[in-house]
Scaffold this motif. Structure first.
Motif, mmCIF file in Angstrom:
data_model
loop_
_atom_site.group_PDB
_atom_site.id
_atom_site.type_symbol
_atom_site.label_atom_id
_atom_site.label_comp_id
_atom_site.label_asym_id
_atom_site.label_seq_id
_atom_site.Cartn_x
_atom_site.Cartn_y
_atom_site.Cartn_z
ATOM 1 N N ALA A 19 -45.994 31.610 -61.624
ATOM 2 C CA ALA A 19 -44.549 31.693 -61.819
ATOM 3 C C ALA A 19 -43.816 30.718 -60.917
ATOM 4 C CB ALA A 19 -44.070 33.124 -61.553
ATOM 5 N N GLY A 20 -44.317 30.563 -59.682
ATOM 6 C CA GLY A 20 -43.711 29.600 -58.758
ATOM 7 C C GLY A 20 -43.839 28.171 -59.255
ATOM 8 N N LEU A 21 -44.997 27.851 -59.846
ATOM 9 C CA LEU A 21 -45.203 26.510 -60.401
ATOM 10 C C LEU A 21 -44.213 26.227 -61.529
ATOM 11 C CD1 LEU A 21 -49.108 26.373 -60.517
ATOM 12 C CD2 LEU A 21 -47.641 24.801 -59.254
ATOM 13 N N VAL A 22 -44.104 27.181 -62.443
ATOM 14 C CA VAL A 22 -43.203 27.007 -63.585
ATOM 15 C C VAL A 22 -41.758 26.898 -63.125
ATOM 16 C CG1 VAL A 22 -42.311 28.074 -65.689
ATOM 17 C CG2 VAL A 22 -44.764 28.174 -65.185
ATOM 18 N N LEU A 23 -41.343 27.820 -62.238
ATOM 19 C CA LEU A 23 -39.967 27.805 -61.742
ATOM 20 C C LEU A 23 -39.677 26.524 -60.970
ATOM 21 C CD1 LEU A 23 -37.286 29.276 -61.440
ATOM 22 C CD2 LEU A 23 -38.219 30.429 -59.410
ATOM 23 N N GLY A 24 -40.655 26.053 -60.194
ATOM 24 C CA GLY A 24 -40.470 24.810 -59.448
ATOM 25 C C GLY A 24 -40.253 23.616 -60.358
ATOM 26 N N VAL A 25 -41.058 23.533 -61.424
ATOM 27 C CA VAL A 25 -40.901 22.435 -62.382
ATOM 28 C C VAL A 25 -39.523 22.485 -63.041
ATOM 29 C CG1 VAL A 25 -41.715 21.515 -64.592
ATOM 30 C CG2 VAL A 25 -43.370 22.187 -62.842
ATOM 31 N N VAL A 26 -39.093 23.685 -63.437
ATOM 32 C CA VAL A 26 -37.789 23.835 -64.096
ATOM 33 C C VAL A 26 -36.654 23.446 -63.153
ATOM 34 C CG1 VAL A 26 -36.173 25.495 -65.082
ATOM 35 C CG2 VAL A 26 -38.593 25.604 -65.705
ATOM 36 N N LEU A 27 -36.692 23.974 -61.925
ATOM 37 C CA LEU A 27 -35.632 23.670 -60.965
ATOM 38 C C LEU A 27 -35.644 22.189 -60.573
ATOM 39 C CD1 LEU A 27 -35.737 26.796 -58.602
ATOM 40 C CD2 LEU A 27 -34.111 26.286 -60.436
ATOM 41 N N GLY A 28 -36.842 21.609 -60.472
ATOM 42 C CA GLY A 28 -36.929 20.181 -60.162
ATOM 43 C C GLY A 28 -36.347 19.332 -61.265
#
Length: 438
Positions: A19-28
């Motif tokens: 979830a952190g990976l996905v959220l990080g990509v989206v926020l980036g």
């Protein structure tokens, strides 16, 4: 503990990381696409703080882990034989890994068609050389290695202290008891930092995407693919083959047991930061605790198949092609030599710049080539570190199996469930964990 914290604690750790990976990509992507300055700063700070918290424990953790691991060898039969076999398999697997890196690089020509030129490079502020490597092992004082986080010098001091403690015998027992207590304290504190890994993932991945963008990744597409393919071949090809043929155990069981350490390594990009988890999973795979406490800390500072074998081999070919330098058979042999002998220079920290500069200086390639790879380094470092840590758990399993000291019942019952202290076990769902987020 609040209801929300309890509910988060019940979510599998791998799912939190994903979830952190996905959220990080989206926020980036949002940050870069819409130029959201405050989000850019937030992602940077979150990722930076997580890495700093890991680094905060590195110096004392390495010192006490190496000291205790050496003294624990007195409890193991044939300690010298185990230590020599461990070092030998470290070298063998590194040689295989660097050979794979060289073959992939020669087949794919990662520096061709990138549009990059020597002008895009920048000489690093700090470069590694054999003279620095050899003379830099011995510290000038006992304080500076800890303040400047010179892991190689810390390992040297810890090794000297450990050998001296062995020579003193019972007189050193109070020191050893204190060292073991301090090591447990450090590991407990590090568990709390590890629990923050999902947040750290958001910051690190988000910042990488926001700062570098997909366009940059496109320029390095072949090189990036080469690194990931090379690490995948070692992880899922070489390691299983060694487990099946040399250790004669089921490779799937190894990955089940080692998975918590491998996934944390992918996120944290620190072999040393992952070391307590690596120790736990290696013990869970049936390797005797006394041998594990030596082999894993030793490996966390010297065993780097990703950072010190595959990566420098590919990077040297990449940089040579950018600077239009022809490499010959002798150069490739030098790359293999540096990878096998000089891997301790990486010292288990995030990144592999020291090892890369050591390789380039040995080959006589321009150190400005390091600057070509710095931007893409965080993305590459994730899979490199995961490969490193998998190898650090693999070698003790192989050696223990060959020496007939591997607990096969424990090995065959290993699962991918989190290890003690890393996550709530099914039988201990009421254990109170520190909150994941405020």
């Amino acid at each position: 503990m609040s209801v929300s914290a309890r509910s988060v604690a019940k979510v599998p750790f791998w799912a939190q990381i994903a979830a952190g990976l996905v959220l990080g990509v989206v926020l980036g992507w949002i940050t870069r696409s819409y130029e959201v300055a405050w989000l850019y700063t937030t992602l940077d700070k979150v990722g930076h703080i997580f890495v700093q918290l890991l680094k905060l424990a590195v110096a004392p953790l390495v010192f006490f882990a190496i000291l205790v691991s050496i003294t624990n060898l007195r409890k193991v039969n044939n300690a010298a034989r185990l230590a020599s076999r461990t070092l030998l398999w470290f070298m063998i697997t590194s040689l295989i890994a660097v050979a794979i890196g060289l073959v992939i690089g020669l087949l794919t020509n990662p520096g061709a068609g990138t549009g990059l030129t020597p002008k895009d490079g920048k000489k690093p502020e700090h470069a590694g050389s054999w003279l620095d490597f050899l003379t830099g092992i011995v510290p000038t004082d006992v304080i500076t290695p800890f303040t400047e986080l010179n892991v190689l010098q810390i390992v040297f001091m810890a090794a000297v202290a450990g050998v001296a403690a062995l020579q003193l015998g019972e007189k050193a027992q109070p020191l050893l008891t204190l060292s073991e207590s301090v090591l447990e304290l450090l590991q407990k504190a590090l568990w709390w930092v590890i629990r923050l890994a999902p947040l750290g993932t958001v910051g690190l991945i988000g910042y990488a995407i926001a700062d570098y963008g997909w366009d940059l990744i496109g320029k390095y597409a072949t090189f990036t693919a080469d690194v990931y393919i090379g690490c995948a071949l070692v992880l899922f090809g070489v390691y299983p083959l060694l487990l099946a043929t040399v250790a004669k155990v089921n490779p799937l069981q190894f990955f089940k047991g080692a998975w918590p350490a491998i996934q944390l390594a992918f996120v944290s990009r620190s072999s040393v930061g992952t070391m307590p988890v690596t120790v736990k999973v290696t013990e869970r795979l049936g390797v005797p605790k006394e041998y594990t406490s030596f082999a894993v800390p030793f490996g966390a500072t010297t065993k780097m198949d990703g950072c010190a074998a595959i990566y420098p081999a590919l990077a040297a070919i990449f940089i040579a092609q950018i600077f239009d330098v022809q490499l010959g058979i002798g150069d490739y042999l030098l790359i293999a030599f540096v990878s096998v002998i000089g891997s301790a220079a990486t010292a288990g920290l995030t990144g592999a710049t020291v090892m890369l500069t050591l390789t380039l200086s040995t080959l006589g390639l321009p150190l400005e080539g390091v600057g070509l790879l710095m931007a893409i380094d965080p993305i590459l470092d994730m899979v490199r570190t995961a490969t490193n840590v998998a190898g650090q758990a693999l070698v003790p399993v192989v050696v223990a199996a060959r020496e007939k000291i591997l607990d096969l019942d424990a090995y065959h019952s290993a699962t991918s469930s989190p290890v003690d202290g890393f996550e709530v076990r099914e039988a201990e769902q009421k254990v109170t964990l520190p909150p994941v987020a405020a």
